[in-house]
Design a protein around this motif. Structure first.
Motif, PDB file in Angstrom:
ATOM      1  N   PHE A 164       5.362  -1.372  -9.379  1.00 43.67           N
ATOM      2  CA  PHE A 164       5.058  -1.538  -7.961  1.00 43.67           C
ATOM      3  C   PHE A 164       3.549  -1.506  -7.750  1.00 43.67           C
ATOM      4  CE2 PHE A 164       9.212   0.494  -8.207  1.00 43.67           C
ATOM      5  CZ  PHE A 164       9.988  -0.319  -7.400  1.00 43.67           C
ATOM      6  N   PRO A 165       3.037  -2.314  -6.820  1.00 44.17           N
ATOM      7  CA  PRO A 165       1.603  -2.242  -6.509  1.00 44.17           C
ATOM      8  C   PRO A 165       1.233  -0.878  -5.944  1.00 44.17           C
ATOM      9  CG  PRO A 165       2.598  -4.238  -5.596  1.00 44.17           C
ATOM     10  CD  PRO A 165       3.725  -3.375  -6.071  1.00 44.17           C
ATOM     11  N   ALA A 166       0.013  -0.444  -6.231  1.00 42.50           N
ATOM     12  CA  ALA A 166      -0.432   0.872  -5.774  1.00 42.50           C
ATOM     13  C   ALA A 166      -0.421   0.985  -4.258  1.00 42.50           C
ATOM     14  CB  ALA A 166      -1.838   1.156  -6.319  1.00 42.50           C
ATOM     15  N   ILE A 167      -0.807  -0.090  -3.562  1.00 41.90           N
ATOM     16  CA  ILE A 167      -0.847  -0.029  -2.099  1.00 41.90           C
ATOM     17  C   ILE A 167       0.553   0.109  -1.527  1.00 41.90           C
ATOM     18  CG2 ILE A 167      -0.812  -2.538  -1.925  1.00 41.90           C
ATOM     19  CD1 ILE A 167      -2.531  -0.038   0.447  1.00 41.90           C
ATOM     20  N   LEU A 168       1.557  -0.507  -2.188  1.00 43.21           N
ATOM     21  CA  LEU A 168       2.929  -0.376  -1.711  1.00 43.21           C
ATOM     22  C   LEU A 168       3.432   1.056  -1.893  1.00 43.21           C
ATOM     23  CD1 LEU A 168       5.449  -1.745  -0.589  1.00 43.21           C
ATOM     24  CD2 LEU A 168       6.095  -2.354  -2.928  1.00 43.21           C
ATOM     25  N   ILE A 169       3.092   1.672  -3.019  1.00 41.34           N
ATOM     26  CA  ILE A 169       3.483   3.071  -3.250  1.00 41.34           C
ATOM     27  C   ILE A 169       2.797   3.986  -2.247  1.00 41.34           C
ATOM     28  CG2 ILE A 169       3.396   4.958  -4.925  1.00 41.34           C
ATOM     29  CD1 ILE A 169       3.567   2.853  -7.119  1.00 41.34           C
ATOM     30  N   ALA A 170       1.507   3.724  -1.990  1.00 40.86           N
ATOM     31  CA  ALA A 170       0.781   4.539  -1.015  1.00 40.86           C
ATOM     32  C   ALA A 170       1.384   4.394   0.379  1.00 40.86           C
ATOM     33  CB  ALA A 170      -0.697   4.142  -1.001  1.00 40.86           C
ATOM     34  N   LEU A 171       1.745   3.187   0.755  1.00 42.68           N
ATOM     35  CA  LEU A 171       2.385   2.968   2.061  1.00 42.68           C
ATOM     36  C   LEU A 171       3.715   3.697   2.147  1.00 42.68           C
ATOM     37  CD1 LEU A 171       1.730  -0.808   2.877  1.00 42.68           C
ATOM     38  CD2 LEU A 171       1.165   1.148   4.336  1.00 42.68           C
ATOM     39  N   THR A 212      -8.032   1.377  -0.952  1.00 37.02           N
ATOM     40  CA  THR A 212      -6.661   1.696  -0.535  1.00 37.02           C
ATOM     41  C   THR A 212      -6.649   2.409   0.811  1.00 37.02           C
ATOM     42  OG1 THR A 212      -5.999   1.890  -2.851  1.00 37.02           O
ATOM     43  CG2 THR A 212      -4.531   2.858  -1.215  1.00 37.02           C
ATOM     44  N   GLU A 213      -7.559   3.366   0.993  1.00 34.59           N
ATOM     45  CA  GLU A 213      -7.647   4.048   2.288  1.00 34.59           C
ATOM     46  C   GLU A 213      -8.000   3.076   3.392  1.00 34.59           C
ATOM     47  OE1 GLU A 213      -9.314   5.531   5.714  1.00 34.59           O
ATOM     48  OE2 GLU A 213     -10.639   4.670   4.183  1.00 34.59           O
ATOM     49  N   ALA A 214      -8.942   2.176   3.129  1.00 31.31           N
ATOM     50  CA  ALA A 214      -9.318   1.189   4.141  1.00 31.31           C
ATOM     51  C   ALA A 214      -8.143   0.264   4.462  1.00 31.31           C
ATOM     52  CB  ALA A 214     -10.512   0.369   3.649  1.00 31.31           C
ATOM     53  N   THR A 215      -7.374  -0.102   3.449  1.00 35.81           N
ATOM     54  CA  THR A 215      -6.204  -0.963   3.687  1.00 35.81           C
ATOM     55  C   THR A 215      -5.154  -0.249   4.521  1.00 35.81           C
ATOM     56  OG1 THR A 215      -6.609  -2.047   1.548  1.00 35.81           O
ATOM     57  CG2 THR A 215      -4.443  -2.363   2.563  1.00 35.81           C
ATOM     58  N   LEU A 216      -4.872   1.011   4.184  1.00 37.17           N
ATOM     59  CA  LEU A 216      -3.903   1.780   4.965  1.00 37.17           C
ATOM     60  C   LEU A 216      -4.371   1.936   6.406  1.00 37.17           C
ATOM     61  CD1 LEU A 216      -2.984   4.585   2.392  1.00 37.17           C
ATOM     62  CD2 LEU A 216      -1.552   2.677   3.110  1.00 37.17           C
ATOM     63  N   SER A 217      -5.647   2.217   6.610  1.00 35.88           N
ATOM     64  CA  SER A 217      -6.171   2.363   7.962  1.00 35.88           C
ATOM     65  C   SER A 217      -6.156   1.031   8.700  1.00 35.88           C
ATOM     66  CB  SER A 217      -7.599   2.919   7.915  1.00 35.88           C
ATOM     67  OG  SER A 217      -7.619   4.214   7.354  1.00 35.88           O
ATOM     68  N   PHE A 218      -6.447  -0.051   8.000  1.00 33.44           N
ATOM     69  CA  PHE A 218      -6.410  -1.368   8.634  1.00 33.44           C
ATOM     70  C   PHE A 218      -4.995  -1.733   9.077  1.00 33.44           C
ATOM     71  CE2 PHE A 218      -6.036  -6.008   8.498  1.00 33.44           C
ATOM     72  CZ  PHE A 218      -7.097  -6.384   9.316  1.00 33.44           C
ATOM     73  N   VAL A 223      -2.534  13.694   4.191  1.00 31.86           N
ATOM     74  CA  VAL A 223      -1.450  12.789   3.794  1.00 31.86           C
ATOM     75  C   VAL A 223      -2.016  11.587   3.042  1.00 31.86           C
ATOM     76  CG1 VAL A 223       0.356  11.258   4.651  1.00 31.86           C
ATOM     77  CG2 VAL A 223       0.084  13.534   5.634  1.00 31.86           C
ATOM     78  N   LEU A 224      -3.148  11.064   3.499  1.00 33.36           N
ATOM     79  CA  LEU A 224      -3.775   9.936   2.812  1.00 33.36           C
ATOM     80  C   LEU A 224      -4.184  10.329   1.394  1.00 33.36           C
ATOM     81  CD1 LEU A 224      -6.058   8.371   5.591  1.00 33.36           C
ATOM     82  CD2 LEU A 224      -4.101   7.293   4.481  1.00 33.36           C
ATOM     83  N   VAL A 225      -4.789  11.498   1.248  1.00 33.16           N
ATOM     84  CA  VAL A 225      -5.187  11.969  -0.081  1.00 33.16           C
ATOM     85  C   VAL A 225      -3.966  12.110  -0.985  1.00 33.16           C
ATOM     86  CG1 VAL A 225      -6.168  13.920  -1.345  1.00 33.16           C
ATOM     87  CG2 VAL A 225      -7.269  13.114   0.745  1.00 33.16           C
ATOM     88  N   PHE A 226      -2.897  12.664  -0.458  1.00 32.83           N
ATOM     89  CA  PHE A 226      -1.677  12.860  -1.243  1.00 32.83           C
ATOM     90  C   PHE A 226      -1.077  11.525  -1.675  1.00 32.83           C
ATOM     91  CE2 PHE A 226       2.988  13.500  -1.416  1.00 32.83           C
ATOM     92  CZ  PHE A 226       3.034  14.432  -2.439  1.00 32.83           C
ATOM     93  N   SER A 227      -0.992  10.576  -0.743  1.00 34.97           N
ATOM     94  CA  SER A 227      -0.379   9.281  -1.062  1.00 34.97           C
ATOM     95  C   SER A 227      -1.241   8.482  -2.035  1.00 34.97           C
ATOM     96  CB  SER A 227      -0.145   8.485   0.225  1.00 34.97           C
ATOM     97  OG  SER A 227      -1.359   8.269   0.921  1.00 34.97           O
ATOM     98  N   ILE A 228      -2.559   8.505  -1.857  1.00 38.33           N
ATOM     99  CA  ILE A 228      -3.447   7.784  -2.776  1.00 38.33           C
ATOM    100  C   ILE A 228      -3.438   8.436  -4.150  1.00 38.33           C
ATOM    101  CG2 ILE A 228      -5.869   7.214  -3.235  1.00 38.33           C
ATOM    102  CD1 ILE A 228      -6.224   6.822  -0.221  1.00 38.33           C
ATOM    103  N   GLY A 229      -3.431   9.783  -4.180  1.00 41.77           N
ATOM    104  CA  GLY A 229      -3.402  10.478  -5.463  1.00 41.77           C
ATOM    105  C   GLY A 229      -2.157  10.164  -6.267  1.00 41.77           C
TER     106      GLY A 229
END
Length: 317
Positions: A151-158, A250-256, A180-186
């Motif tokens: 799975f792509p990392a951004i999909l897992i983070a989402l 990844t954080e910028a993508t999630l925020s966007f 939560v962002l730190v946890f999901s990105i980590g």
């Protein structure tokens, strides 16, 4: 005579240390690359700007008392409609773009650094355990890693971000959202550390110094942390540097996408999302300057990561 022989020894040792630092292959490689020096200077400038954002920014963009809607959507200062002190213009809330970039840069870097620290800690720990003990433990950890790699990392983070926020409730304060962002990105980037460390540990654990440590009864956790880990940190540093840029992106993508920091405490990704709403109405500066800042930061970190990878690779020396 013994005292006379030993008196100049500390001086020579200090001189030897300076000579070794000056003659270091890594330092020499850094000084030879002008592009790497520029990348390091740019990265350092961003770090300093983020640390001292509260002191050097003309406005506190997180304080509603300092915002005035009459100053909303002002162009940069070099336009006829521009006003001081809004050097790069303002957004729809009357928020100074330069101040918002400096404070948003701080949030993006905090999320990036904490995400890298969390993912590196998790990945290194699991990699050490899998490589040192092997067997069923190694199989389980590596199969979980293989599944995550599909799975792509951004999909897992989402996915992790959505699940955690749903479990905690709909209304979350900015600090909780940041955690939560730190946890999901980590959790999205630990696999690279685990696989790299596991491979290095499988090589190191068969060497004589590990056998000697086992023979004298050193516990396994001490062997892994004190003896094995220092010898596998080179690749880990390279991965961490490159993953810092990926974590910021990844954080910028999630925020966007609306799953990151709120508008009241924006990161660079949130600023880009806000500016995207006004791009076609002519207020280009709202999205352009945060986008340029994000691109420059990520490019500088990636260049440092590429240099570090080549500098620590003995085959390229």
């Amino acid at each position: 005579m013994r005292a006379a022989a030993t008196t100049p020894r500390p001086v020579s040792e200090r001189r030897g240390l300076r000579d070794r630092m000056r003659d270091s292959d890594v330092l020499a490689s850094f000084l030879r690359s002008r592009l790497t020096i520029v990348a390091a200077v740019v990265t350092l400038m961003f770090l300093v700007a983020a640390v001292f954002a509260g002191s050097i920014s003309p406005q506190d963009p997180f304080d509603p008392a300092q915002l005035d809607l009459l100053n909303s959507r002002l162009p940069p200062l070099w336009y006829a409609e521009g006003q001081s002190p809004f050097l790069l213009g303002t957004d729809e809330q009357g928020r100074d773009i330069l101040s918002a970039i400096l404070h948003g840069l701080r949030i993006s870097l905090i999320v990036g650094f904490l995400g890298v620290i969390f993912s590196a800690t998790l990945g290194i720990g699991l990699g050490l355990i899998a490589g040192y003990f092997g067997g069923i433990v190694d199989t389980v950890i590596m199969r979980v890693a293989d599944v995550q790699l599909t799975f792509p990392a951004i999909l897992i983070a989402l996915l992790i971000d959505g699940v955690v926020k749903a479990a905690l409730g709909g209304q979350l304060d900015p600090m909780t959202i940041l955690a939560v962002l730190v946890f999901s990105i980590g959790l999205s980037f630990w696999v690279q550390y685990a696989r790299t460390v596991r491979g290095s540990v499988m090589v190191e654990k068969n060497k004589d110094y590990i056998a000697a440590a086992r023979l004298i009864g050193v516990p396994a956790p001490v062997i892994m942390v004190r003896h094995v880990l220092p010898n596998v940190m080179g690749p880990v540093l390279v991965i961490a540097t490159i993953n810092l840029a990926l974590a910021v992106i990844t954080e910028a993508t999630l925020s966007f996408l609306g799953s990151g920091m709120p508008d009241t405490m924006p990161s660079l990704g949130t600023l880009i999302r806000i500016g995207n709403n006004y791009l076609f109405s002519g207020e280009w500066w709202i999205i352009a300057f945060p986008g340029v800042a994000l691109a420059a930061l990520v490019l500088a970190i990636n260049l440092l990561g590429d240099w570090l990878r080549d500098a620590l690779n003995p085959r390229l020396r």
